[in-house]
Design a protein around this motif. Structure first.
Motif, PDB file in Angstrom:
ATOM      1  N   ALA A 138       0.809  -1.082   0.117  1.00 13.32           N
ATOM      2  CA  ALA A 138       0.044   0.046   0.063  1.00 13.32           C
ATOM      3  C   ALA A 138       0.791   1.510  -0.019  1.00 13.32           C
ATOM      4  O   ALA A 138       2.153   1.194   0.837  1.00 13.32           O
ATOM      5  N   THR A 139       0.436   2.307  -0.573  1.00 12.36           N
ATOM      6  CA  THR A 139       1.115   3.485  -0.588  1.00 12.36           C
ATOM      7  C   THR A 139       0.583   4.541   0.458  1.00 12.36           C
ATOM      8  O   THR A 139       0.830   5.724   0.348  1.00 12.36           O
ATOM      9  N   PHE A 140      -0.135   3.943   1.175  1.00 13.23           N
ATOM     10  CA  PHE A 140      -0.550   4.961   2.352  1.00 13.23           C
ATOM     11  C   PHE A 140      -0.554   4.072   3.670  1.00 13.23           C
ATOM     12  O   PHE A 140      -0.107   2.863   3.834  1.00 13.23           O
ATOM     13  N   ASP A 141      -0.528   4.723   4.826  1.00  8.28           N
ATOM     14  CA  ASP A 141      -0.856   4.091   6.102  1.00  8.28           C
ATOM     15  C   ASP A 141      -2.112   3.428   6.332  1.00  8.28           C
ATOM     16  O   ASP A 141      -3.033   3.691   6.420  1.00  8.28           O
ATOM     17  N   VAL A 142      -1.669   2.026   6.322  1.00  5.28           N
ATOM     18  CA  VAL A 142      -3.181   1.022   6.281  1.00  5.28           C
ATOM     19  C   VAL A 142      -3.690   1.298   7.706  1.00  5.28           C
ATOM     20  O   VAL A 142      -4.781   1.086   7.757  1.00  5.28           O
ATOM     21  N   ARG A 143      -2.964   1.439   8.716  1.00  7.77           N
ATOM     22  CA  ARG A 143      -3.571   1.473  10.181  1.00  7.77           C
ATOM     23  C   ARG A 143      -4.397   2.742  10.331  1.00  7.77           C
ATOM     24  O   ARG A 143      -5.312   2.826  10.739  1.00  7.77           O
ATOM     25  N   LYS A 144      -3.851   4.005   9.727  1.00  9.42           N
ATOM     26  CA  LYS A 144      -4.592   5.247   9.658  1.00  9.42           C
ATOM     27  C   LYS A 144      -5.787   4.814   8.823  1.00  9.42           C
ATOM     28  O   LYS A 144      -6.867   5.420   9.309  1.00  9.42           O
ATOM     29  N   MET A 145      -5.785   4.306   7.826  1.00 14.42           N
ATOM     30  CA  MET A 145      -6.994   4.103   7.014  1.00 14.42           C
ATOM     31  C   MET A 145      -7.990   3.335   7.760  1.00 14.42           C
ATOM     32  O   MET A 145      -9.205   3.557   7.776  1.00 14.42           O
ATOM     33  N   THR A 146      -7.779   2.302   8.584  1.00 11.49           N
ATOM     34  CA  THR A 146      -8.451   1.388   9.356  1.00 11.49           C
ATOM     35  C   THR A 146      -9.248   2.303  10.308  1.00 11.49           C
ATOM     36  O   THR A 146     -10.491   2.238  10.708  1.00 11.49           O
ATOM     37  N   PHE A 147      -8.253   3.334  11.255  1.00 13.52           N
ATOM     38  CA  PHE A 147      -8.889   4.240  12.263  1.00 13.52           C
ATOM     39  C   PHE A 147      -9.885   4.979  11.414  1.00 13.52           C
ATOM     40  O   PHE A 147     -10.841   5.158  12.001  1.00 13.52           O
ATOM     41  N   PHE A 148      -9.643   5.367  10.424  1.00 10.77           N
ATOM     42  CA  PHE A 148     -10.761   6.259   9.281  1.00 10.77           C
ATOM     43  C   PHE A 148     -11.789   5.631   9.156  1.00 10.77           C
ATOM     44  O   PHE A 148     -13.137   6.165   9.448  1.00 10.77           O
ATOM     45  N   LEU A 149     -11.598   4.399   8.809  1.00  9.52           N
ATOM     46  CA  LEU A 149     -13.040   3.643   8.222  1.00  9.52           C
ATOM     47  C   LEU A 149     -13.913   3.251   9.581  1.00  9.52           C
ATOM     48  O   LEU A 149     -15.057   3.126   9.357  1.00  9.52           O
ATOM     49  N   ASP A 150     -13.316   2.994  10.583  1.00  3.95           N
ATOM     50  CA  ASP A 150     -13.807   2.614  11.981  1.00  3.95           C
ATOM     51  C   ASP A 150     -14.274   3.839  12.657  1.00  3.95           C
ATOM     52  O   ASP A 150     -15.273   3.828  13.523  1.00  3.95           O
ATOM     53  N   GLY A 151     -13.953   5.097  12.402  1.00  5.20           N
ATOM     54  CA  GLY A 151     -14.474   5.999  13.007  1.00  5.20           C
ATOM     55  C   GLY A 151     -13.563   6.856  14.033  1.00  5.20           C
ATOM     56  O   GLY A 151     -13.944   7.470  14.889  1.00  5.20           O
ATOM     57  N   GLY A 152     -12.247   6.356  14.098  1.00  5.86           N
ATOM     58  CA  GLY A 152     -11.304   6.779  15.092  1.00  5.86           C
ATOM     59  C   GLY A 152     -10.445   5.869  15.428  1.00  5.86           C
ATOM     60  O   GLY A 152     -11.003   4.615  15.604  1.00  5.86           O
TER      61      GLY A 152
END
Length: 118
Positions: A43-57
């Motif tokens: 991935a070209t992005f931070d997967v963990r940050k994306m998870t936080f975003f998708l979960d709502g924080g």
């Protein structure tokens, strides 16, 4: 109106496109975790940050992970064999699971919503 040959050609093309040999992710595999890890590594992005975003924080994600740990550590709450159970066994397992959910929500300090996640 489409001729029989045209329909046969379309069906053959569709079968070729969706066959496990031409679309690797459709093939049955026990390597799902490895494939997912490899995709995340590319991935070209931070997967963990994306998870936080998708979960709502981050707090929501961390809370979900805590609930997942409870399920992973408690065999009664796991459901990996639920399709192999006979009807009576399934009912018994459901009642045992309900008992554990109540135990964790009332006695363990989890909320009703957490009980639903279990």
């Amino acid at each position: 109106y489409m001729g029989t040959q045209v329909v046969a050609s379309i069906m053959a093309a569709a079968a070729a496109v969706t066959s496990p040999q031409t679309v690797p992710f459709l093939a049955p595999s026990s390597e799902g975790a490895e494939i997912l890890a490899a995709e995340r590594a590319r991935a070209t992005f931070d997967v963990r940050k994306m998870t936080f975003f998708l979960d709502g924080g981050a707090e929501v994600t961390l809370h979900k992970e805590e609930i997942a740990k409870i399920v992973e550590q408690n065999p009664v709450l796991q459901a990996h064999d639920r399709y192999d159970l006979l009807h009576q066994e399934s009912i018994k397992r459901s009642l045992e699971k309900f008992k554990h959910v109540v135990k964790h929500t009332i006695g363990g300090g989890l909320s009703r919503d957490d009980g639903v996640l279990l």
